[in-house]
Enzyme design. Structure first.
Site, PDB file in Angstrom:
ATOM      1  N   GLU A   1     -10.885   6.101   4.683  1.00 35.12           N
ATOM      2  CA  GLU A   1      -9.845   5.578   5.571  1.00 35.12           C
ATOM      3  C   GLU A   1      -9.942   6.152   6.979  1.00 35.12           C
ATOM      4  O   GLU A   1     -11.042   6.252   7.540  1.00 35.12           O
ATOM      5  CB  GLU A   1      -8.479   5.828   4.922  1.00 35.12           C
ATOM      6  CG  GLU A   1      -8.399   5.177   3.535  1.00 35.12           C
ATOM      7  CD  GLU A   1      -7.016   5.128   2.971  1.00 35.12           C
ATOM      8  OE1 GLU A   1      -6.819   5.552   1.828  1.00 35.12           O
ATOM      9  OE2 GLU A   1      -6.098   4.645   3.660  1.00 35.12           O
TER      10      GLU A   1
ATOM     11  N   ASP B   1       0.852  -1.178   0.000  1.00 38.43           N
ATOM     12  CA  ASP B   1       0.000   0.000   0.000  1.00 38.43           C
ATOM     13  C   ASP B   1       0.900   1.245   0.000  1.00 38.43           C
ATOM     14  O   ASP B   1       2.130   1.153   0.086  1.00 38.43           O
ATOM     15  CB  ASP B   1      -0.948  -0.044   1.214  1.00 38.43           C
ATOM     16  CG  ASP B   1      -2.221   0.729   0.970  1.00 38.43           C
ATOM     17  OD1 ASP B   1      -3.275   0.349   1.519  1.00 38.43           O
ATOM     18  OD2 ASP B   1      -2.180   1.722   0.201  1.00 38.43           O
TER      19      ASP B   1
HETATM   20  O1  LIG Z   1      -4.594   5.023  -3.611  1.00 37.40           O
HETATM   21  C1  LIG Z   1      -3.692   3.983  -3.479  1.00 37.40           C
HETATM   22  C2  LIG Z   1      -3.945   3.216  -2.180  1.00 37.40           C
HETATM   23  C3  LIG Z   1      -5.277   2.473  -2.185  1.00 37.40           C
HETATM   24  O2  LIG Z   1      -5.307   1.526  -3.250  1.00 37.40           O
HETATM   25  C4  LIG Z   1      -5.454   1.739  -0.853  1.00 37.40           C
HETATM   26  O3  LIG Z   1      -6.667   0.968  -0.833  1.00 37.40           O
HETATM   27  C5  LIG Z   1      -5.511   2.691   0.320  1.00 37.40           C
HETATM   28  O4  LIG Z   1      -5.235   2.006   1.518  1.00 37.40           O
HETATM   29  C6  LIG Z   1      -4.593   3.875   0.109  1.00 37.40           C
HETATM   30  N1  LIG Z   1      -4.383   4.846   0.977  1.00 37.40           N
HETATM   31  C7  LIG Z   1      -3.605   5.765   0.371  1.00 37.40           C
HETATM   32  C8  LIG Z   1      -3.167   6.987   1.013  1.00 37.40           C
HETATM   33  C9  LIG Z   1      -3.311   7.101   2.406  1.00 37.40           C
HETATM   34  C10 LIG Z   1      -2.926   8.271   3.042  1.00 37.40           C
HETATM   35  C11 LIG Z   1      -2.392   9.345   2.316  1.00 37.40           C
HETATM   36  C12 LIG Z   1      -2.271   9.210   0.920  1.00 37.40           C
HETATM   37  C13 LIG Z   1      -2.661   8.035   0.280  1.00 37.40           C
HETATM   38  C14 LIG Z   1      -3.322   5.330  -0.893  1.00 37.40           C
HETATM   39  N2  LIG Z   1      -3.930   4.151  -1.031  1.00 37.40           N
END
Ligand SMILES: OC[C@@H]1[C@@H](O)[C@H](O)[C@@H](O)c2nc(-c3ccccc3)cn21
Length: 602
Positions: free
Chosen positions: A491, A285
């Site tokens: 998230e 991730d």
């Molecule tokens: O977008 C790409 C991946 C996505 O596929 C995943 O399911 C997810 O957990 C995720 N969190 C971030 C992310 C989290 C915090 C700051 C910036 C980006 C980036 N991503």
């Protein structure tokens, strides 16, 4: 010299072996690196032999970019990759998790928690087919979907990305994968990735494993459960994804019994690769290897060593790729990481790129641009909305159902913060990572618009977002439709310990339902606190996060179709009951898993 790897008539393993044998260590490590699009200049693609690029949530070529704009951007980056010595094409990935949700005018489907309530795997496959065509319309061949999390606690900010608390439903809904990637031929060897062609995309089962089982639903936290529980609750989605030929699997930020998944060799290599025989590639991730340490990035060399040794093949960096490349190169050159581990990762990445035909078709064409937001897809999304709605209550007594509502009547009231807000009804991961409020984020139909389009022309529709009791008492309405719920989140921002409907939602319910017969529609990513108001409500509908096609809601409210949805997530009475899943001792929900009243179409 005949480059066997460039010859599509050669067997897959011959192409992989030929190409791998030609690659330098730098070229191999470059294939393992995924960077964010803002860094993906031709110069960077060439200098570092970058194998993959992504759009983070909301990362677009320009605001309201067209399919053509997307294609131009992706092709520009691809030309950089193709200009390297061996011309290995890069693979571009994006979070298309409920339709092509970063893209203006794309069809936005209901989020997974609603799709779980449809109990219709064939619908999921059709959604996968339509989504793949919209993703390819923009020149992108790889989607970070489906999320096969099993949401065991609705306090988790990503519960809506899960098909629900039941591993059986989650495993059935992996049927979206043959939609996205194409149907794997029946006698394929188990574990091999399969992508049919240029109208399909590489899929990604995520987040491996146990992301939906963390303590109190705290995002990226710790899943405390014995091995049997992990395998029986959180693993079935991966087993079924692999059988269906899923090409990639993304590892979870979370930990299992205190061990970071991104450093878990036993589950990533010994189990996923060597027991389930998964032969696609395992991707990290975003900056997840940094978070192996606390604080994050405290020991990046260790982060690289632990994740690559655990068996991760591609790392979603997305910014500090020079640091990663140097770190990994040094670890290989000083024999902390054997070249065999690097070769395993690169073989898997090349296998996916060969299988999907990326070497034969690295440059996107305009053949599918009209697929984006196509009416046929919107009709499919509308069908998904209809089937995802769950009728929790219908009338204060069984013999006096309120739904379906009369289309032809004197005057009706539409109220609530979510009645006229396309952003709210789409939820997180829509245009922006965290979602938006308002009606001009993309094209779609709000609940209010849908109501106006559905009722008889002689019916007067009054919209008042949050009416006060007085104004209601001095007026006469046949009934009211109250649409309230959660604001968009993604998230961590969605983690909630109280699960209450934000103000003025509860106030709107009590004001309206205290005076007028009311149908309350909840727009939320999960079950929320509703018990205190249930008695005053005549009809109660869970609409989840339905997306752009609001008419799917009025289709069932007004009886053009019957309600069929069933809860895929237990609806609790109070949050202090949580976590509470069907099958638990002292299971005492407000509405149990599987609950859903039905109505007959008129
Ligand atoms: O977008 C790409 C991946 C996505 O596929 C995943 O399911 C997810 O957990 C995720 N969190 C971030 C992310 C989290 C915090 C700051 C910036 C980006 C980036 N991503």
């Amino acid at each position: 010299e005949n480059f066997k790897y460039k010859d599509p008539t050669q067997r897959l393993n011959v192409r992989i072996k030929d190409l791998l044998g030609r690659m330098t260590l730098e070229e191999k490590i470059g294939q393992m690196v995924q960077i964010e699009r803002v860094n993906a200049s031709t110069e960077v693609m060439k200098k570092y032999f970058i194998g993959s690029v992504l759009s983070g949530g909301g990362s677009v070529p320009s605001k309201q970019a067209s399919a053509q704009d997307w294609i131009n951007m992706v092709n520009e980056i691809q030309k950089g990759a193709l200009s390297t010595r061996l011309g290995i094409p890069m693979i571009y990935g994006i979070d298309a998790v409920h339709g092509h949700n970063n893209v203006y005018n794309a069809t936005i489907f209901p989020h997974n928690i609603g799709l779980g309530a449809t109990r219709d795997p064939q619908l999921l496959k059709r959604i996968g087919v339509a989504s793949a065509r919209e993703i390819r319309a923009t020149g992108i061949p790889y989607a970070f979907a489906p999320c096969v999390a099993v949401c065991r606690d609705p306090r988790w900010g990503r519960c809506y990305e899960s098909y629900g608390e039941d591993p059986k439903i989650v495993q059935e809904m992996t049927e979206i994968i043959p939609g996205l990637q194409g149907e794997i031929p029946p006698n394929s060897r188990k574990g091999v990735p399969y992508v049919a062609g240029k109208e399909n995309v590489v899929a990604c089962a995520k987040h491996y494993v146990g992301d939906g089982g963390t303590t109190k639903g705290i995002d990226e936290n710790n899943t405390v459960i014995d091995r049997h529980g992990l395998l029986s609750i959180h693993m079935p989605g991966y087993y079924h994804s692999i059988i269906k030929g899923v090409a990639t699997i993304m590892v979870s930020y979370s930990s299992w019994n205190g061990e970071k998944m991104h450093a878990n060799k036993n589950l990533v290599t010994d189990f996923l690769k060597n027991t389930l025989h998964f032969q696609g590639f395992v991707i990290s991730d975003w900056e997840a290897i940094d978070r192996i340490t606390d604080p994050p990035h405290a020991n990046y060399t260790y982060s690289i060593l632990a994740s690559i040794t655990a068996g991760l093949d591609m790392i979603m960096i997305p910014y500090n790729y020079p640091e990663f490349i140097d770190g990994l190169t040094n670890l290989v050159k000083s024999n902390y990481i054997p070249i065999s581990r690097i070769d395993d990762a690169v073989k898997r990445i090349l296998r996916v790129k060969f299988v999907m035909g990326l070497f034969e078709n690295p440059i996107a064409d305009l053949s599918l641009v009209n697929e984006l937001g196509k009416q046929e897809h919107r009709e499919l999304a509308r069908e998904a909305v209809r089937k995802s709605l769950v009728l929790l209550k219908n009338g204060k007594s069984a013999d006096k159902p309120l739904l379906p509502l009369e289309k032809k009547t004197q005057k009706i009231l539409v109220a609530g913060s979510h009645a006229n807000n396309l952003g709210y009804q789409c939820g997180g991961w829509t245009i922006e990572w965290q979602g938006l409020s308002g009606n001009n984020l993309t094209s779609g139909t709000t609940v209010l618009d849908a109501i106006k389009d559905t009722v008889d022309p002689t019916t007067e529709v009054i919209f008042n977002e949050n009416p006060d009791k007085k104004s209601l008492q001095s007026d006469t309405f046949s009934y009211a439709i109250v649409v309230v719920g959660e604001h968009p989140y993604a998230e961590l921002n969605g983690d909630s310990l109280n699960l209450t409907i934000p103000d003025p939602g509860p106030n709107t319910i009590t004001n309206v339902c205290g005076v007028i017969k009311c149908a309350v529609v909840i727009i939320s990513g999960r079950p929320v606190v509703i018990q205190p108001y249930v008695d005053s409500i005549d009809a109660l509908v869970a609409a989840w996060l339905p997306g752009t096609e609001g008419k799917g809601i009025t289709d069932v409210l007004f009886g053009d179709y019957g309600f069929t949805g069933k809860l895929s997530q237990t609806w609790f009475k109070t949050v202090d009951q949580l976590p509470m899943n069907f099958g638990n001792p002292n299971y005492d929900p407000l509405f149990p898993f599987g609950h859903g009243l039905t109505t007959q179409p008129i």
